[in-house]
Enzyme design. Structure first.
Site, PDB file in Angstrom:
ATOM      1  N   ASP A   1       0.834  -1.192   0.000  1.00  0.00           N
ATOM      2  CA  ASP A   1       0.000   0.000   0.000  1.00  0.00           C
ATOM      3  C   ASP A   1       0.872   1.247   0.000  1.00  0.00           C
ATOM      4  O   ASP A   1       1.983   1.236  -0.534  1.00  0.00           O
ATOM      5  CB  ASP A   1      -0.933  -0.043   1.214  1.00  0.00           C
TER       6      ASP A   1
ATOM      7  N   HIS B   1      -3.593   5.453   3.500  1.00  0.00           N
ATOM      8  CA  HIS B   1      -4.317   4.223   3.186  1.00  0.00           C
ATOM      9  C   HIS B   1      -3.676   2.991   3.820  1.00  0.00           C
ATOM     10  O   HIS B   1      -4.364   2.117   4.356  1.00  0.00           O
ATOM     11  CB  HIS B   1      -4.371   4.079   1.661  1.00  0.00           C
TER      12      HIS B   1
ATOM     13  N   SER C   1     -11.154  -1.689  -0.535  1.00  0.00           N
ATOM     14  CA  SER C   1      -9.839  -1.791   0.107  1.00  0.00           C
ATOM     15  C   SER C   1      -9.950  -2.203   1.566  1.00  0.00           C
ATOM     16  O   SER C   1      -8.972  -2.676   2.145  1.00  0.00           O
ATOM     17  CB  SER C   1      -9.123  -0.435   0.056  1.00  0.00           C
TER      18      SER C   1
END
Length: 599
Positions: A175, A243, A441
């Site tokens: 990520d 994220h 996600s």
């Protein structure tokens, strides 16, 4: 000295002064640094992929020299793939196309492609993002499943009755990297690694490095417009996503510590692998990150001391993963992914990936064969407003559905999203915090976390058993009658089927029960939960969905009135009723027929 001689001297002095000034100006101009060339990247797979690396490099060098191509060999990328570099010159598209055409014309090249970029599966812009006021009580997705109040929850609380996870299984989060967080740091395998090659995209001044720290991935419009060559194709976003920190917190937040949020695996070891920066993730960087995370060698990078058994990818490109795609660039990228995935599967590594958030077909790499693609459900169990769907999806898990953006506005079907660890900084990192987010996600990590619990319960499970167990233990998809079935013309909130959202809804408790004895496992008998409400009806009308017919309510079978057993007749006889008993029965019948007063 004569006047003419003086004039000659003055003229000569003027020339020298002007010349000196010009030389000085020239020196100053030449001391300015020349504009730095923007480096482009291509990937090729050699036809002779089985040869050793030294032979491949020699063959590649000879080919580039013979064809007089302005390409530099950068490094091997495994399975016969090589990374090539060149200085980008306008017109960029024409230059790249010419290089690719020349490479593909050589019989020694099996595939050639540009280093295309995958964008993070976008997070819907909802008002709860980074502002959850009570994160400790907001993790409904971890809680008990309940047909009335929590239909789509995966029953992690019940799974924890069997196992709370193990330190033996490493989970790699591919990520944006990681930020420091007191509710997460203890379970991180630092420093991880940063695979973002280009320093500007990495936002760290150096590019690749042995440090997966997330410095932020914001890209302002001003920065973008200031260098269109560098930022061509990159998405402008004024705020950093953090994220990787959000995903890592779902999987491995410190649990049972009296503060913050809980993670799925109480004994987690999370390996941060940074593959994305200010311009998403290049396929080349992604594949290198996948291989390194699993313990495979990557040229120029130290060996991974903590190989992962589980990989989580929160990116979803908008292209296919078909080796026969009509676009040669897409087909080549699919081959690059496929070769890496085959190597990972040979090591028994499980790869979970987000299906994507465009309400469309499944994104890459979730649509690649061998990857466990995950779509996102609303808290009630139907497909979330944004989630991609299709045949490549293997399973459905809650991803949060906190935004009405794009459909059903005002229908009252939103949930509060998925709460996890994050950072409070806007562009650059600041203080740690908690936030509520939505997206596929955040559905994929729930499947990955469940796999970690399965391997904790039974370390001898094969990859194939794990994948089969996730599907065999899944709960049936709910039926939201008013929303209709998911289809190309009904792609927002809708009812899933096996052909659009996989085998069913994730059930962590049942998956762990499967893991304890896979050969003897029998799934409980369950039917689809039917959902009806005024809000669902209103949403279906707003979306113009074709409703699913509600099955008629079965007519209850009447319970027969038992026949009273006659009292034996006095004096014996063959079962005849006595006169007294018959008179009492008649009196009761009259009483039953008499009208009753309702108070």
């Amino acid at each position: 000295m004569t006047a003419s001689r003086w004039l000659q001297l003055i003229s000569l002095l003027a020339v020298l002064l002007v010349g000196g000034a010009a030389v000085g100006l020239g020196l100053r101009l030449s001391s300015q640094p020349a504009p730095q060339a923007v480096v482009g990247t291509l990937f090729v797979k050699l036809a002779d992929a089985q040869a050793d690396v030294a032979h491949q490099q020699t063959q590649l060098g000879q080919m580039l020299a013979e064809r007089r191509m302005p390409l530099r060999v950068s490094r091997p990328s495994g399975s016969g793939w090589w990374r090539l570099e060149f200085d980008r010159q306008p017109p960029l598209a024409a230059q790249e196309a010419q290089l690719l055409a020349s490479l593909r014309a050589d019989a020694r090249v099996a595939y050639a492609m540009p280093d295309v970029r995958e964008q993070r599966a976008a997070v819907p812009n909802d008002p709860l993002f980074r502002s959850a006021t009570d994160p400790a009580s907001s993790q409904w997705w971890l809680d008990d499943q309940n047909d009335t109040t929590n239909p789509a929850a995966a029953n992690f609380t019940k799974a924890w009755d069997t196992t709370k996870g193990s330190t033996a299984t490493v989970i790699a989060v591919l990520d944006s990297g990681i930020t420091s967080h007191g509710d997460l740091n203890a379970n991180l395998l630092l420093p991880g690694y940063n695979f973002v090659s280009k320093p500007e995209y990495a936002n760290n001044g150096v590019g690749r490095s042995a440090d997966a720290t997330d410095p932020g991935d914001a890209l302002s419009q001003t920065e973008h417009d200031g260098n269109l060559t560098l930022w061509d194709g990159c998405l402008v976003n004024a705020s950093s996503s953090w994220h990787g920190t959000l995903v890592a917190g779902q999987l491995g937040a410190v649990t049972n510590n009296g503060g913050g949020v809980a993670g799925i695996n109480w004994n987690a070891r999370i390996l941060p692998v940074r593959v994305s920066g200010k311009c998403g993730a290049s396929v080349g960087d992604m594949v290198d990150g996948m291989r390194w995370a699993a313990g495979l060698p990557v040229t120029g990078v130290p060996a991974n001391p903590n190989p992962a058994k589980i990989l989580v990818i929160g990116f979803a490109g908008v292209t296919s993963c078909s080796l026969t795609d009509t676009d040669p660039n897409v087909a080549a990228a699919a081959k690059l992914y496929s070769d890496a995935i085959a190597e990972l599967r040979a090591k028994g590594v499980f790869v979970a990936a987000a299906a994507g958030n465009l309400g469309n077909s499944v994104g890459r790499p979730a649509n690649c064969s061998g990857v466990f693609g995950v779509a996102a459900a609303n808290r009630q169990g139907f497909k979330a407003n944004y989630s991609n769907f299709g045949l490549e999806v293997q399973l459905l898990a809650t991803g949060g559905d906190a935004s009405d953006q794009g459909g059903c506005k005002g229908a009252g079907l939103t949930d509060t999203g998925i709460v996890s660890t994050t950072n409070t900084g806007t562009a650059a990192a600041a203080a740690p915090g908690y936030g509520a987010v939505s997206g596929t996600s955040f559905a994929a990590p729930q499947v990955a976390g469940t796999v970690a619990l399965m391997w904790a319960a039974n370390p001898s499970l094969t990859l194939q058993q794990v994948e089969a167990g996730l599907k065999a233990s899944a709960r049936p998809h709910v039926t939201a009658y008013a929303l209709g079935y998911c289809a190309a013309n009904n792609s927002k909130r809708c009812t899933c089927t096996a052909s659009t959202c996989g085998a069913g809804l994730l059930d962590a408790a049942e998956a762990v029960r499967y893991a304890t004895n896979p050969t003897a496992y029998t799934a409980p008998t369950r039917t689809s939960l039917g959902l009806q409400s005024d809000n669902l009806t209103r949403c279906g009308q707003i979306q113009n969905s074709t409703p699913i017919p509600v099955p008629p309510t079965p007519t209850p079978t009447p319970t027969p009135t038992p026949t009273p057993t006659p009292a034996p007749a006095s004096g014996g006889g063959g079962g005849a009723a006595s006169l007294a008993w018959l008179l009492a029965l008649a009196a009761g019948a009259v009483a039953l027929r008499r009208p009753r007063r309702e108070d």
